[in-house]
Write a protein that holds these residues in place. Sequence first.
Motif, PDB file in Angstrom:
ATOM      1  N   THR A   9      34.030  52.963  32.289  1.00  0.00           N
ATOM      2  CA  THR A   9      33.877  51.530  32.058  1.00  0.00           C
ATOM      3  C   THR A   9      34.152  50.777  33.350  1.00  0.00           C
ATOM      4  N   VAL A  10      33.292  49.829  33.705  1.00  0.00           N
ATOM      5  CA  VAL A  10      33.467  49.000  34.900  1.00  0.00           C
ATOM      6  C   VAL A  10      33.394  47.534  34.477  1.00  0.00           C
ATOM      7  N   GLU A  11      34.459  46.783  34.783  1.00  0.00           N
ATOM      8  CA  GLU A  11      34.551  45.354  34.441  1.00  0.00           C
ATOM      9  C   GLU A  11      34.271  45.110  32.960  1.00  0.00           C
ATOM     10  N   GLY A  12      34.859  45.982  32.137  1.00  0.00           N
ATOM     11  CA  GLY A  12      34.748  45.793  30.692  1.00  0.00           C
ATOM     12  C   GLY A  12      33.465  46.315  30.082  1.00  0.00           C
ATOM     13  N   GLU A  13      32.567  46.834  30.887  1.00  0.00           N
ATOM     14  CA  GLU A  13      31.282  47.337  30.369  1.00  0.00           C
ATOM     15  C   GLU A  13      31.207  48.849  30.533  1.00  0.00           C
ATOM     16  N   GLN A  14      30.887  49.523  29.459  1.00  0.00           N
ATOM     17  CA  GLN A  14      30.743  50.986  29.518  1.00  0.00           C
ATOM     18  C   GLN A  14      29.397  51.321  30.173  1.00  0.00           C
TER      19      GLN A  14
ATOM     20  N   THR B 269      30.315  54.632  38.976  1.00  0.00           N
ATOM     21  CA  THR B 269      29.823  53.760  40.038  1.00  0.00           C
ATOM     22  C   THR B 269      30.663  54.009  41.284  1.00  0.00           C
TER      23      THR B 269
ATOM     24  N   ALA C 179      33.632  51.629  42.875  1.00  0.00           N
ATOM     25  CA  ALA C 179      34.041  50.580  41.931  1.00  0.00           C
ATOM     26  C   ALA C 179      35.405  50.901  41.335  1.00  0.00           C
ATOM     27  N   TYR C 180      36.065  49.874  40.815  1.00  0.00           N
ATOM     28  CA  TYR C 180      37.313  50.057  40.081  1.00  0.00           C
ATOM     29  C   TYR C 180      36.922  50.417  38.650  1.00  0.00           C
ATOM     30  N   MET C 181      37.231  51.646  38.254  1.00  0.00           N
ATOM     31  CA  MET C 181      36.733  52.157  36.970  1.00  0.00           C
ATOM     32  C   MET C 181      37.872  52.514  36.035  1.00  0.00           C
ATOM     33  N   GLN C 182      37.599  52.437  34.752  1.00  0.00           N
ATOM     34  CA  GLN C 182      38.453  53.010  33.726  1.00  0.00           C
ATOM     35  C   GLN C 182      37.707  54.235  33.182  1.00  0.00           C
TER      36      GLN C 182
END
Length: 242
Positions: free
Chosen positions: A14-19, A126, A129-132
Amino acid sequence: MKAVLQRVTRASVTVEGEQISAIGRGICVLLSISLEDTQKKLEHMVRKILNLRVFDDDSGKHWSKSVMDKQYESLCVSQFTLQCVLKGNKPDFYLAMPTEQAEGFYNSFLEQLPKTYRPGLIKDGTFGAYMQVYIQNDGPVTTELESPAPGTATSDPKQLSKPEKQQQRKEKTRAKGPSESTKERNTPRKEDRSASSGAEGDVSSEWELQLRRQNSVCYHWAKLDPEKFKMLSTYTTLRIWN
């Protein structure tokens, strides 16, 4: 190049709240790139990841099947922090390839995977990018992989190309040295004196040696008067050998 491979029942990024990516059963690979990595190391890592046997076969036998064998999915995520070197309690990442170079290298890695495996089963995050990253580990099963150091031969023969296998065989042959059969061919054989001189000459020389050791008078008598000594040869032989 380092990788942490995990067997998963599902994983997602997930990146910026979007999977942006998600997979079901398969493997999740966290990958880092070092300053010393090359195209050859990249290809080695691709082969290792796709051929690593972390799954069971249909009969339940453990460590029998790879992600390709099972036709499962693969999620790849760039993670430079695997190149961490601690300075006291502070992590340092000077071994990691700079971002500008590493992005192109990582993209090459992603391009190489579909050449060997089905493109539709490969997902990624990505880069930079800062990812979860959500990982549901299955087992748990986690394996660390690392590309060979410079000048180090690959330990698994199955992962070598044909020229590399031939070179490895040559190096092993040189390390072992000449074989036993080669040593035998190159070692000069000692002449068999008994065969070359005949039984009579051999007995004569042994007889003479025994006379010299046991009875010096008898030996000199034989030398002075051989004809007379021959008449007593049977008796002398029996005395010497018995």
